[in-house]
Each structure stands twice: as structure tokens, then as C-alpha cells.
Design an enzyme around this catalytic site. Structure first.
Site, short mmCIF file in Angstrom:
data_model
loop_
_atom_site.label_atom_id
_atom_site.label_comp_id
_atom_site.label_asym_id
_atom_site.label_seq_id
_atom_site.Cartn_x
_atom_site.Cartn_y
_atom_site.Cartn_z
CG LEU A 106 67.37 6.05 17.63
CD1 LEU A 106 66.87 6.82 16.43
CD2 LEU A 106 66.57 6.41 18.88
CB SER A 107 70.02 -0.55 17.01
OG SER A 107 70.23 -0.05 15.70
CE LYS B 48 76.81 1.40 8.88
NZ LYS B 48 75.76 2.11 8.17
CG ASP C 296 72.87 0.76 6.11
OD1 ASP C 296 72.04 0.76 7.04
OD2 ASP C 296 74.08 0.97 6.29
N GLY D 239 79.01 9.24 0.25
CA GLY D 239 79.58 8.57 1.42
C GLY D 239 78.95 7.20 1.62
CG ASN E 141 79.46 13.93 -3.02
OD1 ASN E 141 78.65 14.12 -2.09
ND2 ASN E 141 80.75 13.74 -2.81
CB ALA F 27 82.39 16.34 -9.10
CB ALA G 42 69.71 9.11 4.37
P1 NAP Z 1 79.54 10.26 5.15
O1 NAP Z 1 80.06 8.95 4.67
O2 NAP Z 1 80.39 11.11 6.04
O3 NAP Z 1 79.14 11.12 3.84
C1 NAP Z 1 78.72 12.45 3.99
C2 NAP Z 1 78.20 12.97 2.64
O4 NAP Z 1 77.61 14.25 2.87
C3 NAP Z 1 79.29 13.16 1.59
O5 NAP Z 1 78.73 12.89 0.32
C4 NAP Z 1 79.60 14.67 1.73
O6 NAP Z 1 80.11 15.25 0.55
C5 NAP Z 1 78.22 15.21 1.99
N1 NAP Z 1 78.24 16.52 2.67
C6 NAP Z 1 78.63 16.76 3.94
N2 NAP Z 1 78.50 18.08 4.20
C7 NAP Z 1 78.04 18.66 3.06
C8 NAP Z 1 77.70 20.01 2.71
N3 NAP Z 1 77.82 21.02 3.58
N4 NAP Z 1 77.24 20.24 1.46
C9 NAP Z 1 77.10 19.22 0.56
N5 NAP Z 1 77.42 17.93 0.84
C10 NAP Z 1 77.87 17.66 2.08
O7 NAP Z 1 78.16 10.07 5.93
P2 NAP Z 1 77.10 8.86 5.79
O8 NAP Z 1 77.43 7.82 6.77
O9 NAP Z 1 76.98 8.52 4.35
O10 NAP Z 1 75.77 9.59 6.32
C11 NAP Z 1 75.11 10.60 5.57
C12 NAP Z 1 73.76 10.91 6.24
O11 NAP Z 1 72.92 9.76 6.14
C13 NAP Z 1 73.85 11.26 7.73
O12 NAP Z 1 72.92 12.26 8.02
C14 NAP Z 1 73.44 9.96 8.42
O13 NAP Z 1 72.83 10.18 9.69
C15 NAP Z 1 72.40 9.45 7.43
N6 NAP Z 1 72.22 7.99 7.48
C16 NAP Z 1 70.96 7.55 7.66
C17 NAP Z 1 70.70 6.19 7.68
C18 NAP Z 1 69.30 5.73 7.90
O14 NAP Z 1 69.10 4.53 8.14
N7 NAP Z 1 68.31 6.61 7.80
C19 NAP Z 1 71.75 5.27 7.50
C20 NAP Z 1 73.05 5.77 7.30
C21 NAP Z 1 73.27 7.14 7.30
P3 NAP Z 1 81.70 15.26 0.25
O15 NAP Z 1 82.02 13.91 -0.34
O16 NAP Z 1 81.87 16.38 -0.71
O17 NAP Z 1 82.40 15.50 1.57
#
Ligand code: NAP
Length: 278
Positions: free
Chosen positions: A15-16, A65, A104, A130, A151, A154, A222
Site C-alpha cells: 500500500l506504500s 529489514k 515502524d 517478531g 509471546n 516465551a 498492528a
Molecule cells: P513475525 O516476525 O513473523 O512475527 C509473528 C509473531 O506472531 C510472533 O510473535 C509469533 O509467535 C506470533 N504468532 C504467529 N501465529 C501465532 C498464533 N497462532 N498464536 C500466537 N502467536 C502467534 O511477523 P511481523 O512482521 O512481526 O508481523 C506481525 C503482524 O504485524 C502481521 O500481521 C503484520 O501484517 C503486522 N504488521 C503491521 C505493521 C503496520 O504498520 N501496521 C507493520 C509490521 C507488521 P512465535 O514467536 O511464537 O512464533
């Protein structure tokens, strides 16, 4: 014409471009925002090529990143977070790396500010460990919040809390961390909660027990696809202040735009362009 862009793989649904081009249109700037999808092994060549071509600034997204950090001159915040999402070539001479920033974290801070949510001296719970959680945790700690990271895995929460504690010496209270078992008690006692997991994206689920949500809470999700997640609906039903993920996305873009151009971003135009596509 100034060229800005996004490095990621994939970037097809980003969307950027519409968000930044809405800003150029609004301010009458002769600029374009282009997406690039280099092979992950070609990140260094892509950044060097961008500098050689006179590209003014690049956003960086998954999977680059963290790897991009080694190819830029990171500012203090990006170095502490361990990831960059914004490269600025404006001061880069021949052979110099661009400066690297993490907007971010500013996205989180400014999304809360937009909703008049104070962070200093508040108890905040970040769910997730994450990339989004890292930026969020540093943003909240830098703003003076007391932090708990929860998380599913943990160990990852503990590692993130330790990193924040080490790299935020000004924090009066060291961040705590754990799994999801006591999340209800943590949220019930909190002022601010951020969902930085992907839970709520694929299915109508919330990572936070609904009974723990309360009217004195500010909740940022998020996740922005969908925009109105189960967590936000349940938080709103209990009278909490809710902030959807598009605000975080918007303000990371606003912060990048302002860094690159030195201008105040036309926030309303960027917000409208973003929300029209969600
Ligand atoms: P990531 O690095 O892959 O991290 C994913 C996180 O979600 C980890 O903490 C993971 O836990 C947890 N998780 C995944 N499935 C789960 C489940 N079923 N139950 C509990 N925890 C679960 O992803 P990310 O890049 O941080 O992105 C996370 C979210 O933020 C995404 O939806 C992304 O679209 C959103 N985001 C939004 C923005 C924004 O500007 N609004 C910016 C960046 C990201 P584990 O460590 O246990 O696997």
C-alpha cells in the site's frame, strides 16, 4: 523527478505506492514511488544500484529489514531495534552507504499520539516477539512506558525484553516477559496493549482474552487486513480506545516521507489513499 521506492519480496500488494504518491500529488511534487523485488541474494547490489541511479530514498520490507542493517549507516534507534525500513541516500556520496532508519517505531508512537494516548509512565503489554513487536517494544520503552512482552514462544519474548532493557538504559523499570498463560492478568492491569502477532489476520481470532479488556485501556492492533479485527471489536465493546493497524502503517510512511523530503507530510491525503485500498 525524484524517485523513491520499496525493496521487498514480494511487494505486489504493498500500500506504500498509493500512500506516497497521494502525498506527491497533494503537494505538487515531481516524484514517483516504485516497487522493486530483488532476489534475496542481490540486496547489496540493489542498494548500491539504487544509489548509483540517484534514487532518493527506499523503504525496505520483508525479507530485507534485518539484512539491510549491515548495508547502511544505521541511526541509533535502528541499530537498537536491529532492523531498518527506510534508507536515505541524500547524504551518500559515491561509495557511501545510505543512512538507515526504523520508522515502524515512529509509526507506533505517532499512531498513539494521533489518538491522544499518553505512553509515558503507562503500563504496556506487547503481544508478540517478531519484527513488528521489536519496533513496538522499543517505541513504547523510549516513550517511557513500563513494558511486558508476551509471546506464544516465551523464550523469544524474554530475549526481546532483555534486548530492550539492555538498549534502553533510561528505562526506570526493566521490561518483563513471558508466555501467553497469564496474559489476561497482564492486560487487566495494563493501560496500553499492542497486538504485534499475526493472529487475527487469517481468521476471526484475537490473541487477547476478551474478559481482560477494559475501558481504561488503549489497544493498537498492528494487523491491518482486516482493518476491524476481533481484538478491536471486543476492545471497543468494553469501552477501550482502539487504534487500527492502518494508523501504524500510515505514520511509518509519514515519517519516511518527512525524512526524505524535509516537508510536513499531508497526513489526511495519505490516510485517505491508504484507507481507500483497505
Ligand atoms: P513475525 O516476525 O513473523 O512475527 C509473528 C509473531 O506472531 C510472533 O510473535 C509469533 O509467535 C506470533 N504468532 C504467529 N501465529 C501465532 C498464533 N497462532 N498464536 C500466537 N502467536 C502467534 O511477523 P511481523 O512482521 O512481526 O508481523 C506481525 C503482524 O504485524 C502481521 O500481521 C503484520 O501484517 C503486522 N504488521 C503491521 C505493521 C503496520 O504498520 N501496521 C507493520 C509490521 C507488521 P512465535 O514467536 O511464537 O512464533
Amino acid at each position: 523527478m525524484d524517485v523513491f521506492g520499496l525493496l521487498g519480496n514480494p511487494v505486489g500488494h504493498s500500500l506504500s505506492p498509493p500512500m506516497h504518491e497521494a502525498a506527491y500529488d497533494e503537494l505538487g511534487l515531481d516524484a514517483r514511488y516504485v516497487t522493486f523485488e530483488p532476489d534475496p541474494d542481490d540486496l547489496g547490489a540493489a542498494i548500491e544500484g539504487a544509489r548509483a541511479l540517484g534514487i532518493a530514498g527506499l523503504n525496505v520490507t520483508i525479507p530485507f529489514k534485518e539484512a539491510a542493517l549491515d548495508r547502511v549507516e544505521p541511526d541509533d534507534l535502528a541499530a537498537r531495534i536491529g532492523a531498518v525500513n527506510t534508507l536515505d541516500f541524500s547524504d551518500a556520496g559515491p561509495g557511501d552507504p545510505p543512512t538507515g532508519h526504523n520508522t515502524d517505531a515512529a509509526g507506533v508512537r505517532r499512531a498513539f499520539a494521533h489518538h491522544d494516548v499518553r505512553l509515558a509512565d503507562r503500563h504496556a503489554v506487547v503481544v508478540g516477539a517478531g519484527g513488528a513487536a521489536r519496533a513496538t517494544a522499543f517505541a513504547l520503552a523510549d516513550a517511557g512506558a513500563t513494558l511486558h512482552v508476551a509471546n506464544r514462544t516465551a523464550d523469544r519474548a524474554e530475549a526481546l525484553a532483555a534486548d530492550v532493557g539492555r538498549a534502553t538504559p533510561s528505562a526506570s523499570t526493566a521490561p518483563t516477559a513471558g508466555g501467553l498463560d497469564d496474559l489476561d492478568d497482564r492486560v487487566a492491569a495494563a493501560d496500553v496493549v499492542v497486538n504485534a502477532t499475526s493472529v487475527g489476520m487469517e481468521e476471526d481470532r484475537s490473541p487477547v482474552p476478551a474478559d481482560a479488556l477494559h475501558a481504561d485501556l488503549a489497544v493498537l492492533d498492528a494487523v491491518y487486513r482486516p482493518l476491524d479485527t476481533r481484538l478491536l471489536r471486543e476492545a471497543r465493546e468494553r469501552g477501550a480506545t482502539t487504534v487500527d493497524g492502518a494508523w501504524m502503517l500510515l505514520y511509518q510512511g509519514v515519517e519516511a516521507f518527512e525524512r526524505w523530503t524535509g516537508l510536513d507530510a499531508p497526513v489526511d491525503a495519505m490516510n485517505a489513499a491508504l484507507r481507500a485500498r483497505l
